[in-house]
Design a protein around this motif. Structure first.
Motif, PDB file in Angstrom:
ATOM      1  N   LEU A  29       0.830  -1.207   0.000  1.00  0.00           N
ATOM      2  CA  LEU A  29       0.000   0.000   0.000  1.00  0.00           C
ATOM      3  C   LEU A  29       0.864   1.257   0.000  1.00  0.00           C
ATOM      4  CD1 LEU A  29      -2.830   1.309   0.282  1.00  0.00           C
ATOM      5  CD2 LEU A  29      -2.525   1.181   2.764  1.00  0.00           C
ATOM      6  N   SER A  30       1.909   1.265   0.803  1.00  0.00           N
ATOM      7  CA  SER A  30       2.808   2.424   0.852  1.00  0.00           C
ATOM      8  C   SER A  30       3.531   2.623  -0.475  1.00  0.00           C
ATOM      9  CB  SER A  30       3.839   2.240   1.974  1.00  0.00           C
ATOM     10  OG  SER A  30       3.208   2.099   3.229  1.00  0.00           O
ATOM     11  N   ALA A  31       3.898   1.512  -1.126  1.00  0.00           N
ATOM     12  CA  ALA A  31       4.598   1.606  -2.411  1.00  0.00           C
ATOM     13  C   ALA A  31       3.679   2.158  -3.500  1.00  0.00           C
ATOM     14  CB  ALA A  31       5.116   0.234  -2.814  1.00  0.00           C
ATOM     15  N   ARG A  32       2.388   1.832  -3.433  1.00  0.00           N
ATOM     16  CA  ARG A  32       1.449   2.254  -4.465  1.00  0.00           C
ATOM     17  C   ARG A  32       0.912   3.660  -4.242  1.00  0.00           C
ATOM     18  NH1 ARG A  32      -1.251  -2.290  -3.067  1.00  0.00           N
ATOM     19  NH2 ARG A  32      -3.133  -1.052  -2.738  1.00  0.00           N
ATOM     20  N   THR A  33       0.933   4.124  -3.005  1.00  0.00           N
ATOM     21  CA  THR A  33       0.313   5.421  -2.713  1.00  0.00           C
ATOM     22  C   THR A  33       1.353   6.444  -2.264  1.00  0.00           C
ATOM     23  OG1 THR A  33      -0.237   4.610  -0.485  1.00  0.00           O
ATOM     24  CG2 THR A  33      -1.922   4.375  -2.183  1.00  0.00           C
ATOM     25  N   SER A  34       1.453   6.649  -0.961  1.00  0.00           N
ATOM     26  CA  SER A  34       2.406   7.625  -0.429  1.00  0.00           C
ATOM     27  C   SER A  34       2.762   7.252   1.001  1.00  0.00           C
ATOM     28  CB  SER A  34       1.801   9.038  -0.455  1.00  0.00           C
ATOM     29  OG  SER A  34       0.713   9.129   0.461  1.00  0.00           O
ATOM     30  N   LEU A  35       3.836   7.861   1.493  1.00  0.00           N
ATOM     31  CA  LEU A  35       4.256   7.598   2.866  1.00  0.00           C
ATOM     32  C   LEU A  35       3.193   8.068   3.856  1.00  0.00           C
ATOM     33  CD1 LEU A  35       6.324   6.650   4.911  1.00  0.00           C
ATOM     34  CD2 LEU A  35       7.464   8.871   4.719  1.00  0.00           C
ATOM     35  N   ARG A  36       2.496   9.158   3.525  1.00  0.00           N
ATOM     36  CA  ARG A  36       1.450   9.677   4.413  1.00  0.00           C
ATOM     37  C   ARG A  36       0.344   8.649   4.612  1.00  0.00           C
ATOM     38  NH1 ARG A  36      -2.964  13.423   2.977  1.00  0.00           N
ATOM     39  NH2 ARG A  36      -3.779  14.378   4.873  1.00  0.00           N
ATOM     40  N   ILE A  37      -0.103   8.038   3.523  1.00  0.00           N
ATOM     41  CA  ILE A  37      -1.148   7.026   3.612  1.00  0.00           C
ATOM     42  C   ILE A  37      -0.610   5.768   4.280  1.00  0.00           C
ATOM     43  CG2 ILE A  37      -2.642   5.500   2.256  1.00  0.00           C
ATOM     44  CD1 ILE A  37      -2.891   7.783   0.226  1.00  0.00           C
ATOM     45  N   GLY A  38       0.630   5.392   3.944  1.00  0.00           N
ATOM     46  CA  GLY A  38       1.239   4.224   4.558  1.00  0.00           C
ATOM     47  C   GLY A  38       1.418   4.394   6.055  1.00  0.00           C
ATOM     48  N   ALA A  39       1.806   5.600   6.475  1.00  0.00           N
ATOM     49  CA  ALA A  39       1.991   5.861   7.910  1.00  0.00           C
ATOM     50  C   ALA A  39       0.660   5.769   8.646  1.00  0.00           C
ATOM     51  CB  ALA A  39       2.615   7.237   8.112  1.00  0.00           C
ATOM     52  N   ALA A  40      -0.410   6.266   8.032  1.00  0.00           N
ATOM     53  CA  ALA A  40      -1.725   6.172   8.661  1.00  0.00           C
ATOM     54  C   ALA A  40      -2.141   4.709   8.813  1.00  0.00           C
ATOM     55  CB  ALA A  40      -2.761   6.928   7.823  1.00  0.00           C
TER      56      ALA A  40
END
Length: 206
Positions: A29-40
């Motif tokens: 998920l973090s690889a496909r989106t962003s660190l912000r979304i992955g951190a959440a």
């Protein structure tokens, strides 16, 4: 107090560090989106671990006995959700690749709040987490898992889990930046989907 802190940290890392389907999905998920979304999403996993640590401190063996009758349905629900996520990941990546778009992107990437709730829910479906924490709490019964000691234990478990999940999310974000080519991103999406499916099947027959 120090003993409760150390015990909580060890418990948090002990449940967080083994790589399973949830960790794999978090990285993807973090690889496909962003660190912000992955951190959440990472904090969603940690919140579930922290909540289960709290429930274990409050309920102990009674909570384990309460969960035992529904452990099997929860396990199968987790399997179905993980397989569904894997299929959705693979399908979306292939479709966007064929359309000449970036396989890592999505038409409507999840908002941080949704990512948090999604990973919180998936992690909460794993009854072995509360059994794990309950066993640790019962083993520490002689050291008083109440009062400030219990609070320190739960907070330490949450922080340990959160720190490790954030490491995974950061690694996934860096992986997404390295794989800039469409074929590389497609291969990563398909590999993560296959791995999640394999781990879900393993969970089903465990």
């Amino acid at each position: 107090m120090i003993e409760a802190l150390v015990a909580g940290l060890l418990a948090g890392y002990g449940i967080a560090m083994p790589v399973g389907a949830v960790a794999t999905y978090l990285v993807a998920l973090s690889a496909r989106t962003s660190l912000r979304i992955g951190a959440a999403a990472a904090l969603g996993v940690a919140a579930a671990d922290g909540l289960y640590a709290l429930l274990a401190v409050l309920g102990g063996a009674a909570l384990t006995d309460l969960l035992r009758p529904i452990a099997e349905p929860l396990r199968w629900a987790s399997v179905l959700i993980l397989v569904g996520l894997a299929i959705r990941t693979a399908y979306a990546a292939v479709r966007r690749f064929r359309d000449g778009q970036d396989p890592a992107s999505t038409a409507s990437p999840p908002r941080p709040g949704r990512a948090f709730l999604l990973l919180l829910g998936i992690t909460m479906l794993n009854p072995t987490t509360v059994v794990y924490f309950s066993a640790l709490v019962l083993a520490r019964s002689s050291t008083a898992a109440t009062g400030w000691s219990a609070i320190v234990f739960v907070l330490a478990a949450f922080l340990a889990s959160a720190s490790w999940q954030l490491v995974l999310a950061t690694g996934g974000s860096l992986l997404g930046r390295l794989l800039t080519g469409p074929r590389g991103r497609l291969a990563t999406a398909l590999a993560s989907a296959a791995l999640i499916t394999g781990l879900a099947i393993s969970l089903a027959f465990s």
